[in-house]
Design a protein around this motif. Sequence first.
Motif, short mmCIF file in Angstrom:
data_model
loop_
_atom_site.label_atom_id
_atom_site.label_comp_id
_atom_site.label_asym_id
_atom_site.label_seq_id
_atom_site.Cartn_x
_atom_site.Cartn_y
_atom_site.Cartn_z
N UNK A 383 0.81 -1.08 0.11
CA UNK A 383 -0.02 0.02 -0.11
C UNK A 383 0.84 1.28 -0.10
N UNK A 384 1.91 1.19 0.83
CA UNK A 384 2.83 2.56 0.95
C UNK A 384 3.45 2.72 -0.40
N UNK A 385 3.92 1.44 -1.11
CA UNK A 385 4.62 1.70 -2.30
C UNK A 385 3.79 2.43 -3.37
N UNK A 386 2.64 2.10 -3.29
CA UNK A 386 1.46 2.70 -4.41
C UNK A 386 0.97 4.12 -3.69
N UNK A 387 1.35 4.65 -2.68
CA UNK A 387 1.20 5.82 -1.90
C UNK A 387 -0.46 5.95 -1.67
N UNK A 394 -3.40 -2.89 4.17
CA UNK A 394 -2.55 -3.39 4.89
C UNK A 394 -2.75 -4.01 6.35
N UNK A 395 -3.92 -3.66 6.62
CA UNK A 395 -4.44 -4.16 8.07
C UNK A 395 -5.93 -4.67 8.29
N UNK A 396 -6.18 -4.94 7.04
CA UNK A 396 -7.73 -5.58 6.88
C UNK A 396 -7.91 -6.92 8.04
#
Length: 465
Positions: A383-387, A394-396
Amino acid sequence: MQFIENRTFDEIKVGESAELTRTLKPADIELFAVMSGDVNPAHVDQEYAHSDMFHKVIAHGMWGGALISAVLGTELPGPGTIYLNQNLKFLQAVGLGDTVTIRVTVTEKNAKHNHVTLDCLCTNQKGETVIEGEALVVAPTAKVRRPRVVLPEVHLHERGSRFEKLISATSSLAAVPTAVVHPCDAASLKGAIEAGEKGIIVPVLVGPRAKIEAAAQDGGCDLSGVEIIDVPHSHAAAEQAVALARAGKVNMLMKGKIHTDELLRPALDKATGLRTERRMSHIFALDVPTYPKLLLISDAAINTFPDLPAKRDIVQNAIDLAKALGIDLPKVALLSAVETVTSNLPSTVDAAALCKMADRGQITGGLLDGPLAFDNAISKAAADAKGIVSDVAGKADILIVPDLESGNMIAKQLIYLAGADAGGVVLGARVPIVLTSRADGVLSRIASAAMAQIFAHSTNTGPTP
C-alpha cells in the motif's frame, strides 16, 4: 550480487581476524529452539525466565557457539574450512535485545596438516565478554569465491493457535443445541462429538441411524447420551434440521457429509426455510501463518455474482461476526483488481458505493475502504509503495470479494499454498449455520462451531442461560 570468499592456508596470517555482530531477537530464540528441540523454559517461557536466576529470557548458550561457527565458515578461513575442535567458556548470559560481536583471531598455523588455531571471543554491547574459547580447523588450500546465498524468510507460526484461542473463548458460554446434518462420515461426526464434549454445542444428529453408527465405529466416537433423529437420507436430514430450527428446538445447524447446496436448499425456502430480511452469506475464517491476525473472507461459497444490495448484506454479516469475535472496529477491504474507481470494472464501482453506504449508515460497525487490490489490502508495504493512504490497507480484518469465483480461489490459495487453517459459518439466516469443507479437519470443524456459538450468544439466538 554479494559474494562469499575464503582465505586459503597460505593467505592466512597470524594475528588477522574477522567478526560479525548480531542483536538477539525473539525469532532467533524460537528458531534455535525449533531446530534443536531445546525448549528449556529459561529460553522460551517468559514467566518462568523472569523468576529464574537471570530474571529475563536468555539465548541458548550454543546460539553464540553457532555464530562462532558462522564466522569460521563464511569469513575466516571461510568456505572449505573443516572444524576439528572447539572449546567454549560461557561467562555471561545473552538476553533479548543484547548485541553481541563475535570475533575470531588467528593465533597459530601448522603447515603439516594445514591446521589453524583461532581465538574466539564474544562480547556484548557493554564490552563484556560473554563467551570465550579456542577453535582448531583445517584451512582450505583452494580458493573459493561463490555468490552469497540469500536465506529464505522464515515465519514462525503455531498451527491452530488462533483457532484454539477461539475455542477457549467459548468456555464461559452455554452449549448451543445444534442439528448436525447427515454426519455420516468419521470426520464430520467426530467434529460434532468433540464440539459437544468441549461444551460448544449440544449435538442432535440428524441422518440415517445405521450410517451414523457406522461412522461412529470408524471414528471411535461414543454416542452415549447423544440424540439421534433417524431419517432415510441426506435430503430428509436437511429438511428435518431446518424444521427443528424453525421450531426453536435447535439454535444452530452444522454441516455433516452433505453437499452445501443440498443443505441450504430447504433453508432458503421462502415458506418453510430460515430466511430473514438479510441475505445469507458464507464467511471463511482463515488462520494464515504469514498474516498477524485472523482473516475473514466473504462470500466464497453461496452468492455467485452478488449485486450491490447483496454485497451490502455480505459486508454487514461479516462485520457482525467480526464484532462478535471481539474485534471492536473491523477493517473491511473491498477487493478488486485495482485501487481506482473505473466503469470498466464494476467491482470498483460497487466498492465505492459500499463505502458511501457506510458513510450514510446503511452499513454499520466497521471501517470500509475500497476498491483495494489484494496486495494492498493485506500488505502495508504494498500500500505504501503505491501511495495509498488508508486506515484499512495493509491491516484488513475482512476481505470482501467481487464474486464467488474470486473469493473461492483466494481462500483455496491461502489454504493450499500458504498453509492456512480454515473454518466457515453462514450468517443471515434465523440461526447460524456451521459450513465447512469436506476436506476440513476436526480442529476446523470445532473452531467453526465455536464461531457460530459465540455469534449465537452475541445476538441472543443461543440458549437461555
